[in-house]
Enzyme design. Structure first.
Site, PDB file in Angstrom:
ATOM      1  N   ASP A 283     -24.093 -34.811  88.288  1.00  0.00           N
ATOM      2  CA  ASP A 283     -22.851 -34.092  88.132  1.00  0.00           C
ATOM      3  C   ASP A 283     -22.369 -34.428  86.720  1.00  0.00           C
ATOM      4  OD1 ASP A 283     -20.016 -33.579  90.384  1.00  0.00           O
ATOM      5  OD2 ASP A 283     -20.557 -32.683  88.464  1.00  0.00           O
TER       6      ASP A 283
HETATM    7  C1  GLC Z   1     -17.726 -30.771  88.009  1.00  0.00           C
HETATM    8  C2  GLC Z   1     -18.065 -30.639  89.489  1.00  0.00           C
HETATM    9  C3  GLC Z   1     -19.344 -29.902  89.763  1.00  0.00           C
HETATM   10  C4  GLC Z   1     -19.509 -28.825  88.707  1.00  0.00           C
HETATM   11  C5  GLC Z   1     -19.754 -29.520  87.381  1.00  0.00           C
HETATM   12  C6  GLC Z   1     -19.823 -28.514  86.226  1.00  0.00           C
HETATM   13  O1  GLC Z   1     -17.213 -32.027  87.753  1.00  0.00           O
HETATM   14  O2  GLC Z   1     -18.053 -31.845  90.249  1.00  0.00           O
HETATM   15  O3  GLC Z   1     -19.258 -29.338  91.084  1.00  0.00           O
HETATM   16  O4  GLC Z   1     -20.623 -27.985  89.016  1.00  0.00           O
HETATM   17  O5  GLC Z   1     -18.774 -30.509  87.097  1.00  0.00           O
HETATM   18  O6  GLC Z   1     -18.610 -27.883  86.070  1.00  0.00           O
END
Ligand code: GLC
Length: 738
Positions: A283
């Site tokens: 993430d």
């Molecule tokens: C965010 C979220 C994830 C998302 C990623 C890109 O923090 O936790 O679900 O796809 O970053 O935006």
């Protein structure tokens, strides 16, 4: 240049492998170490090092670049969440990754470009699972995948599918259910739909991202049994059934180890046991140690920072990171990349058919709305005058906030939907609400993915209510917004209705019931709230969830009976927050810092309520229709559950049929029964019957239980129920396992 060196050069170029044309192994063998390191780190903000995300920080600012995408080095699709690293000479382009579960999230406008880049806002995940209709979910996935393809994105960072362990989780609207089977099969349908368009998905967040509080550092203490049967099971189903191109590891720790640094999770279980063939990405800015992440099997670090590149180069030089681990991870990434439109040279034209997708969004939205209470007030007469109350009637919310937000071209609010269907609104009431909302919003920041401003609830006066009672009926919409980066609270105005909301419904109810006129309550929420006495004051309660950009039309379709409601609850609606089994262990466990104990173990949602005999307000799997259904001839035949469903009412409708199993328990604390299969009938005309047949086993065997470190099919008697909800058990049958 001499002929001979020209020939040599030509030969060299000719034998330089190209991704998509040469075996991946050859491409990897031709990469320098620097290129390999660059390939396992995203290229976000290559030019600067965003502030580190400190574990334990729980606010939206902990997401560097929050509010807008700070400079991305390869900004091919503005608004996308991140990009891969290109190696031109080997035919490796910079792959584009973009959110999100309810539709593609990219910037709707670009500098100096009069074209717009709107995407369709589909219903939120919890509404999709409320359809209990994988075929419909797959259709939504295909429409989203089409927009991903045509707008030049390679991998969609969706679906979100963490278990809804607690009603207060800020991202519940982005997740499917409290049950892993419903989560897994809904997710698999979504993934199949998106990937049918030739683009990738990223099932997230693997695993057990069940809260937002301290999400970057929280340590969750979870038994292996609960992990296997609840928090991993849905991911196991989608991996085995739909082979998502990528998996996104979660921010949190599980039993002391960050998910993205967890070799047991990402290699032993995900790959060696489940046969996962794609790659794993972190993430955004997740976890701490890039070398541990590489070794654990987290192939790609997103969105990527220069620090990570330096650390990996140093580790490679010092031998702390082995070349073969790096080669393995690079190969995993390239094997997915070679499937992408960008590597295949697809010439995208930014030309999705948004009108056609709006139709899909509206159809899906009305299939997932759940009718909780109806004393006959619904469906409405086909026309009439409506006294419309509640901010969310005029500012209906299509979806939640955070990365799951969608930049849509418009949203149809309930007032618009009712007027479009020919209903007339009490004009003075509409004017009062509309001007109040406009005045409040004028003072708020522009709506964007982190913050969706909602006005304070308009204080409608007793005289306004009295004056509106000349209408044929009243509708009151109550709403809740939530999103990534924060959880909700059990307080008034959040999980609990506010005094003002209760007073509004009560006063409208008194005024209209005095004249024998009906009152309908619509819930525009992303996750459960306490419904208190709504069913005492209201003649009907419709749970509309966050229904996407066609909200107003879809809600009106249901209220007016264009279609009979057929959605059923994917989560339990408890009477009181205190009844929720994880209520005492949510956020942090008492006396703990940054640690939460999943002390309820398997007792999540209906597993608890049915086993403990605690009555919920509305049970898992519950949902009313405008018609009724009889269940007959339930039997188990050749590994299939067979049942005949008959429409015994006076209007057409569909029925979501559930099958629960009672297993012989091999350990303490097992739930009395669990969902083992489900299906949804076709539209049945009054009097029509349909025999449904559902395979007992899908890609996993739902009769197994986790005991002594393995999946066991216990000997003994298995009792099955054909049910309309987790508490409405209709017919049973049993088998014996030797
Ligand atoms: C965010 C979220 C994830 C998302 C990623 C890109 O923090 O936790 O679900 O796809 O970053 O935006």
């Amino acid at each position: 240049m001499r002929i001979s060196s020209l020939i040599l050069l030509a030969a060299a170029i000719a034998c330089t492998p190209k991704l998509g044309k040469s075996p991946v192994e050859k491409v990897v063998a031709n990469m320098t170490s620097e290129e390999k390191v660059r390939t396992v780190v995203g290229t976000f903000n290559d030019v600067a090092t965003p502030p580190p995300v400190a574990p334990g920080v729980n606010n939206r600012a902990d997401y560097p670049g929050s509010g807008e995408n700070t400079a991305r080095t390869y900004n091919q699709v503005p608004g996308a969440a991140g990009d891969g690293y290109p190696v031109e000479r080997l035919g490796i382009p910079a792959i584009v990754y973009a959110d999100g579960p309810a539709g593609l999230r990219i910037d709707p406008r670009r500098e100096g470009d009069e074209k717009t880049y709107f995407c369709t806002a589909f219903p939120s995940a919890t509404l999709l699972s409320s359809t209990w209709d994988p075929a419909l979910v797959e259709k939504v996935g295909a429409a989203i995948g089409d927009e991903v393809l045509r707008y030049g994105v390679d991998v969609l960072l969706a679906p979100g599918m963490n278990l809804q362990r607690n009603p207060l989780t800020g991202r519940n609207f982005e997740y499917y259910s409290e049950d892993p089977l419903l989560s897994g099969l809904t997710s698999a349908a979504y993934v199949a739909g998106v990937q049918s368009q030739g683009v990738g998905t990223s099932v997230k967040h693997f695993a057990a991202n069940n809260q937002e509080l301290y999400r970057n550092g929280i340590n969750e203490i979870i038994s292996e049994r609960a992990l296997r049967e609840l928090y991993l099971r849905g991911f196991e189903i989608v991996v085995k059934k739909a082979q998502p191109w990528t998996v996104m590891s979660s921010y949190n720790k599980i039993n002391g180890t960050y998910a993205s640094e967890n070799k047991w999770l990402l290699t032993d279980v995900l790959r060696d046991e489940w046969g996962y063939e794609g790659f794993v990405m972190t993430d955004w800015f997740g976890a701490d140690d890039p070398v541990l992440q590489m070794e654990a099997g987290n192939d790609l670090l997103m969105p990527g920072t220069p620090n990570q590149i330096d650390e990996l180069n140093e580790a490679l030089a010092s031998g702390r990171l082995s070349e073969e681990v790096l080669d393995r991870n690079v190969a995993n990434i390239l094997r997915v990349m070679e499937k992408t439109p960008r590597v295949k040279g697809y010439a995208y034209k930014n030309d999705p058919d948004l009108a056609a997708h709006a139709v899909v969004s509206r159809e899906a939205a009305r299939e997932g709305m759940v009718l909780l209470h109806n004393n006959g007030a619904l469906p409405l007469a086909s026309s009439g005058k409506v006294a419309l109350f509640g901010n969310y009637s005029y500012d209906t919310q299509p979806g939640g906030s955070g990365s799951g937000y969608v930049n849509r071209a418009y949203k149809v609010t309930l007032d618009m939907g009712l007027e479009a269907a020919g209903y007339t609104l009490d004009a003075s009431l509409a004017e009062a609400y509309r001007s109040h909302i406009a005045a409040e919003k004028a003072k708020m920041p522009e709506e964007y993915f982190w913050v969706v401003p909602t006005a304070s609830e308009y204080k409608v006066s007793a005289s306004e209510i009295a004056a509106s009672a000349g209408a044929d009926l009243a509708i009151v919409t109550l709403g809740r917004m939530s999103g990534e980066g924060g959880d909700r609270t059990a307080e008034e105005g959040d999980y609990l209705l506010s005094a003002q909301e209760k007073q509004l419904v009560k006063r409208v109810s008194e005024a209209f019931h005095r004249q024998g006129k009906p009152v309908v309550v619509v819930l525009n929420i992303g996750a459960p709230v306490s419904l208190d006495q709504l069913d005492r004051w209201a003649d009907a309660v419709l749970l509309a969830w966050l229904p996407g950009q066609e909200a107003g039309h879809a809600i009106t379709d249901i209220l007016s009976g264009v279609v009979s409601p057929s959605g059923k609850l994917p989560v339990t609606l408890a009477s009181r927050y205190e009844d929720v089994p994880s209520a005492r262990n949510f956020g942090v466990s008492e006396g703990e810092i940054n640690t939460v104990r999943y002390a309820e173990d398997l007792m999540v949602g209906y597993r608890y309520f049915t086993s403990a005999g605690v009555k919920p307000k509305y049970p898992f799997g519950f949902g009313l229709s405008y018609t009724s259904f009889a269940y007959d001839d339930f039997r188990i035949e050749g590994g299939e559950l067979v049942l005949t469903v008959t429409n015994t009412g006076s209007v057409a409708g569909r029925e979501a049929v559930q099958f629960y199993v009672e297993k012989p328990a091999l350990s303490e604390g097992r739930p009395v029964r669990e969902l083992c299969a489900y299906t949804k009938t076709d539209v049945l005309a009054p009097g029509a019957s349909q025999q449904v047949r559902v395979a007992l086993k899908n890609v996993v065997n739902p009769l197994e239980q986790w005991a002594d470190g393995a999946w066991i099919l216990a000997r003994g008697t298995y009792r099955f129920w054909a049910a309309a909800s987790s508490e409405d058990l209709r017919l049973s049958a049993q088998i014996n396992v030797e």
